[in-house]
Scaffold this motif. Structure first.
Motif, PDB file in Angstrom:
ATOM      1  N   ARG A 171       0.997  -1.072  -0.074  1.00  0.00           N
ATOM      2  CA  ARG A 171       0.090  -0.069  -0.083  1.00  0.00           C
ATOM      3  C   ARG A 171       0.863   1.308  -0.105  1.00  0.00           C
ATOM      4  N   ILE A 172       0.780   1.999  -1.114  1.00  0.00           N
ATOM      5  CA  ILE A 172       1.426   3.219  -0.942  1.00  0.00           C
ATOM      6  C   ILE A 172       0.670   4.548  -0.663  1.00  0.00           C
ATOM      7  N   HIS A 173       1.379   5.695  -0.412  1.00  0.00           N
ATOM      8  CA  HIS A 173       0.765   7.028  -0.268  1.00  0.00           C
ATOM      9  C   HIS A 173      -0.230   7.212  -1.568  1.00  0.00           C
ATOM     10  N   ALA A 174      -1.628   7.772  -1.420  1.00  0.00           N
ATOM     11  CA  ALA A 174      -2.390   8.360  -2.143  1.00  0.00           C
ATOM     12  C   ALA A 174      -1.513   9.322  -3.181  1.00  0.00           C
ATOM     13  N   GLY A 175      -1.909   9.444  -4.418  1.00  0.00           N
ATOM     14  CA  GLY A 175      -1.315  10.399  -5.342  1.00  0.00           C
ATOM     15  C   GLY A 175      -0.254  10.319  -5.810  1.00  0.00           C
ATOM     16  N   GLN A 176       0.563   9.077  -5.236  1.00  0.00           N
ATOM     17  CA  GLN A 176       2.327   8.678  -5.680  1.00  0.00           C
ATOM     18  C   GLN A 176       2.186   7.530  -6.879  1.00  0.00           C
ATOM     19  N   GLN A 177       1.083   7.135  -7.300  1.00  0.00           N
ATOM     20  CA  GLN A 177       1.353   5.855  -8.036  1.00  0.00           C
ATOM     21  C   GLN A 177       2.060   6.104  -9.343  1.00  0.00           C
ATOM     22  N   ALA A 178       2.278   7.273 -10.043  1.00  0.00           N
ATOM     23  CA  ALA A 178       2.924   7.333 -11.189  1.00  0.00           C
ATOM     24  C   ALA A 178       4.361   7.391 -10.771  1.00  0.00           C
ATOM     25  N   GLU A 179       4.784   8.066  -9.636  1.00  0.00           N
ATOM     26  CA  GLU A 179       6.398   7.963  -9.301  1.00  0.00           C
ATOM     27  C   GLU A 179       6.563   6.423  -8.851  1.00  0.00           C
ATOM     28  N   PHE A 180       5.671   5.868  -7.889  1.00  0.00           N
ATOM     29  CA  PHE A 180       5.954   4.501  -7.599  1.00  0.00           C
ATOM     30  C   PHE A 180       6.038   3.379  -8.749  1.00  0.00           C
ATOM     31  N   ASP A 181       5.027   3.712  -9.829  1.00  0.00           N
ATOM     32  CA  ASP A 181       5.243   2.590 -10.908  1.00  0.00           C
ATOM     33  C   ASP A 181       6.617   2.837 -11.605  1.00  0.00           C
TER      34      ASP A 181
ATOM     35  N   GLY B 288      11.962 -14.741 -11.356  1.00  0.00           N
ATOM     36  CA  GLY B 288      10.932 -14.012 -12.163  1.00  0.00           C
ATOM     37  C   GLY B 288      10.074 -13.502 -11.228  1.00  0.00           C
ATOM     38  N   TYR B 289       9.256 -12.519 -11.966  1.00  0.00           N
ATOM     39  CA  TYR B 289       8.240 -11.516 -11.105  1.00  0.00           C
ATOM     40  C   TYR B 289       7.088 -11.420 -12.088  1.00  0.00           C
ATOM     41  N   LYS B 290       5.895 -10.828 -11.045  1.00  0.00           N
ATOM     42  CA  LYS B 290       4.815 -10.100 -11.817  1.00  0.00           C
ATOM     43  C   LYS B 290       4.566  -9.015 -10.559  1.00  0.00           C
ATOM     44  N   VAL B 291       4.062  -7.922 -11.359  1.00  0.00           N
ATOM     45  CA  VAL B 291       3.396  -6.949 -10.188  1.00  0.00           C
ATOM     46  C   VAL B 291       2.138  -6.436 -11.011  1.00  0.00           C
ATOM     47  N   ASN B 292       1.251  -6.334 -10.272  1.00  0.00           N
ATOM     48  CA  ASN B 292      -0.161  -5.831 -10.435  1.00  0.00           C
ATOM     49  C   ASN B 292      -0.502  -4.726  -9.800  1.00  0.00           C
ATOM     50  N   LYS B 293      -1.149  -3.608 -10.186  1.00  0.00           N
ATOM     51  CA  LYS B 293      -1.575  -2.315  -9.488  1.00  0.00           C
ATOM     52  C   LYS B 293      -3.161  -2.679  -9.686  1.00  0.00           C
TER      53      LYS B 293
ATOM     54  N   GLU C  27      -9.607  -0.868  -8.333  1.00  0.00           N
ATOM     55  CA  GLU C  27     -10.583  -0.351  -7.263  1.00  0.00           C
ATOM     56  C   GLU C  27      -9.823   0.552  -6.127  1.00  0.00           C
ATOM     57  N   SER C  28      -8.584  -0.180  -5.956  1.00  0.00           N
ATOM     58  CA  SER C  28      -7.704   0.693  -4.830  1.00  0.00           C
ATOM     59  C   SER C  28      -6.303   0.791  -5.632  1.00  0.00           C
ATOM     60  N   PRO C  29      -6.242   2.174  -6.298  1.00  0.00           N
ATOM     61  CA  PRO C  29      -5.160   2.378  -6.859  1.00  0.00           C
ATOM     62  C   PRO C  29      -3.849   2.477  -6.324  1.00  0.00           C
ATOM     63  N   GLU C  30      -3.994   2.609  -5.054  1.00  0.00           N
ATOM     64  CA  GLU C  30      -2.654   2.830  -4.150  1.00  0.00           C
ATOM     65  C   GLU C  30      -2.133   1.371  -3.494  1.00  0.00           C
ATOM     66  N   ARG C  31      -2.864   0.313  -4.110  1.00  0.00           N
ATOM     67  CA  ARG C  31      -2.709  -0.909  -3.771  1.00  0.00           C
ATOM     68  C   ARG C  31      -1.889  -1.792  -4.651  1.00  0.00           C
ATOM     69  N   TYR C  32      -0.866  -2.383  -4.705  1.00  0.00           N
ATOM     70  CA  TYR C  32      -0.018  -3.168  -5.518  1.00  0.00           C
ATOM     71  C   TYR C  32      -0.017  -4.575  -5.017  1.00  0.00           C
ATOM     72  N   VAL C  33      -0.043  -5.545  -6.024  1.00  0.00           N
ATOM     73  CA  VAL C  33       0.474  -6.908  -5.507  1.00  0.00           C
ATOM     74  C   VAL C  33       1.738  -7.335  -6.111  1.00  0.00           C
TER      75      VAL C  33
END
Length: 100
Positions: free
Chosen positions: A9-19, A38-43, A46-52
């Motif tokens: 979970r990241i701070h709201a509004g920082q998605q572009a920078e975190f990507d 290997g890896y997979k990352v999903n964003k 519904e919850s844009p500040e959540r990444y798996v």
């Protein structure tokens, strides 16, 4: 093979920078780790500040000892850690079955 699953979970509004940061950390640090497979990352939609983040390791120890106890872990956290709203929940899994 072991799956490390990190619920981030990241701070709201920082998605572009975190990507950019997470991709950089994966490319520059994680992919060079001992036992990395290997890896997979999903964003979240519904919850844009959540990444798996899913990272595949040869053994559990490749993650818990070889990586987590190395300077590379500190480098990884320096890249992605400033964006975390809370510490990621990290768990490990073994494969039970699959279908592609």
């Amino acid at each position: 093979m072991i799956l490390e699953l990190a619920d981030i979970r990241i701070h709201a509004g920082q998605q572009a920078e975190f990507d950019i940061a997470i991709q950089r950390g994966l490319d520059e640090v994680i992919t060079k780790a001992t036992g990395f497979c290997g890896y997979k990352v999903n964003k979240g939609i519904e919850s844009p500040e959540r990444y798996v983040l899913m990272i595949f390791w040869e053994t559990l120890e490749n993650h818990t000892i070889d990586f987590r106890e190395s300077p590379a872990f500190l480098e990884w956290r320096a890249i992605v850690g400033p964006y975390f709203a809370s510490p990621p929940l990290v768990e490990h899994f073994t494969l039970l079955g699959k279908s592609l």
